[in-house]
Design an enzyme around this catalytic site. Sequence first.
Site, PDB file in Angstrom:
ATOM      1  N   ASN A 212      -1.371  -5.517 -13.779  1.00  0.00           N
ATOM      2  CA  ASN A 212      -2.662  -6.068 -13.399  1.00  0.00           C
ATOM      3  C   ASN A 212      -3.684  -4.926 -13.363  1.00  0.00           C
ATOM      4  O   ASN A 212      -3.355  -3.774 -13.688  1.00  0.00           O
ATOM      5  CB  ASN A 212      -2.576  -6.813 -12.062  1.00  0.00           C
ATOM      6  CG  ASN A 212      -2.088  -5.917 -10.926  1.00  0.00           C
ATOM      7  OD1 ASN A 212      -2.283  -4.696 -10.932  1.00  0.00           O
ATOM      8  ND2 ASN A 212      -1.443  -6.518  -9.931  1.00  0.00           N
ATOM      9  N   ALA A 213      -4.910  -5.217 -12.953  1.00  0.00           N
ATOM     10  CA  ALA A 213      -5.958  -4.193 -12.987  1.00  0.00           C
ATOM     11  C   ALA A 213      -5.611  -2.998 -12.104  1.00  0.00           C
ATOM     12  O   ALA A 213      -5.838  -1.841 -12.485  1.00  0.00           O
ATOM     13  CB  ALA A 213      -7.291  -4.802 -12.569  1.00  0.00           C
ATOM     14  N   GLU A 215      -2.588  -1.950 -11.257  1.00  0.00           N
ATOM     15  CA  GLU A 215      -1.477  -1.205 -11.863  1.00  0.00           C
ATOM     16  C   GLU A 215      -1.928  -0.431 -13.098  1.00  0.00           C
ATOM     17  O   GLU A 215      -1.402   0.643 -13.397  1.00  0.00           O
ATOM     18  CB  GLU A 215      -0.344  -2.178 -12.182  1.00  0.00           C
ATOM     19  CG  GLU A 215       0.324  -2.712 -10.930  1.00  0.00           C
ATOM     20  CD  GLU A 215       1.029  -4.044 -11.110  1.00  0.00           C
ATOM     21  OE1 GLU A 215       1.653  -4.523 -10.140  1.00  0.00           O
ATOM     22  OE2 GLU A 215       0.946  -4.629 -12.218  1.00  0.00           O
ATOM     23  N   ASP A 285       4.302 -14.375 -11.261  1.00  0.00           N
ATOM     24  CA  ASP A 285       5.723 -14.626 -11.536  1.00  0.00           C
ATOM     25  C   ASP A 285       5.882 -15.708 -12.598  1.00  0.00           C
ATOM     26  O   ASP A 285       6.720 -15.600 -13.501  1.00  0.00           O
ATOM     27  CB  ASP A 285       6.446 -15.050 -10.251  1.00  0.00           C
ATOM     28  CG  ASP A 285       6.336 -14.015  -9.152  1.00  0.00           C
ATOM     29  OD1 ASP A 285       6.278 -12.814  -9.463  1.00  0.00           O
ATOM     30  OD2 ASP A 285       6.298 -14.415  -7.970  1.00  0.00           O
TER      31      ASP A 285
END
Length: 493
Positions: A212-213, A215, A285
């Site tokens: 994601n942003a 990470e 998920d």
Amino acid sequence: MSISVTAPLESAPLAADLPRRLAEVAPRVVVVGDAVLDCWLSGPTRRLSREAPVPVVEVDVTRCAAGGAANTAVNLAALGARVSLVAVVGDDDDGATLRRLLDEAGVDTSALLVAPGRPTAAKRRIVADDAMVARYDTVPADGTVEGFAAVLADALDAGPDATVVCDYAVGGLDDAAVSTVAAHRDRLGVLVVDAHDLARWAPAGPDVVTPNAGEVAVLLGRALDGADRVAAAEAAGGELRTRAGAATVVVTLDRDGALLLPPDLPAHRTWARPAPESRACGAGDSFTAALTLALAAGTPGPTAVELAQAAADVVVGRTGTAVCSTADLSSRVSASGESLSSAAELARLVADHRTAGRRIVFTNGCFDVVHRGHVAYLNQAKRLGDVLVVALNTDEGVARLKGPGRPVNPLADRAAVIGALSCVDHVVSFAEDTPVALLEAVRPDVYAKGGDYTAAMLTESPVVTAYGGRVAILDYLPDRSTTAVVERIRARG
């Protein structure tokens, strides 16, 4: 000669029957990572506490679900995969609850390691009158869990079709786990890594990572610059792949959708269904599960990420930690592509978009058997504005343009496939040989066509420029044609 329109999975478009076909393949998937018990304690609140200015919640409902890696495993099972979960739980009540939930979902828990004296990772949310007011977590201590590497090695020795790593830094995966996955790399099938710190998994050489942003910022050592996060992520694609040691990166950007960044093809973006953060629990998920299922079955990356976006859109419409099943996914894809607007309806819809300040992009074509070139072209067209309108030739129009035996797919089917793509907002048809009448009625800001044309070749260009619009010629992708796809289907049939 009759032609079967059921394309092989490696060229299958996003259509309502795709989730069912993937479930029939039933790939074997090993999920390894941090299993969490998600619980929601809810009830009414009628007063504030005397000890502090906080609401007193009269809990009358407690609902628990598999979370983290366990939720990815449950989603995979609901989508038709044969799933084994390799994770650590405690020998406590939460661990017993989590094991029961996994068993009920059809997940193989034979590789679930019970660690005496270690608490099960858990997240408990306190909900007062539909509003979350607090959350408290149980986080196991970091450290090696004796026997975990051996259990993991045994599970990977089975040679799954895909392996998913879910590393959320709650103490379940140590350096020995990373080494074990790397040592078994040739037996893992498609390796998908979803981790807070992706750099530590680079030695395993993932096929796909899904940051994601936040990470991405950890991986790059900097945040995505500028107001356009999608453009910033695309510009950093090569660096992201290098730092993650991955062949492909899929950046998930919540309300901005997702961005597929392969090494040798154009970037592919999806557009998400907007939803509040409170409804996003478990969406990542479900995204990872659907992406893995599709890749394990051999579907191309753009189709897999579109399917993953559809799965995430399913669960953000629900409360709590939700699961997307095959039926849910089929329904979502079908609903996305079921609307074929009339010219009058389209004019009203476009007027509403203009009132809201949105930029309209228009393109047209037969789109008979949708292939990778079509998908890349439409994705690029959408990025020229805010709303993408696709006009399809009627069946009679396709026959005039392409000859006897075409179209392979009737208008309703072509509209359903095109409309299911997240980049497409509206689908309309036209019976004439050119969409000039529609262009005059809709007056889009941008008229987009593929790179095998020039603006001078298009009879529509004078119409567009006359009202102040722009003609955009998009990239040309060679060796991508419906005729070639049809010939391959003939050869296999």
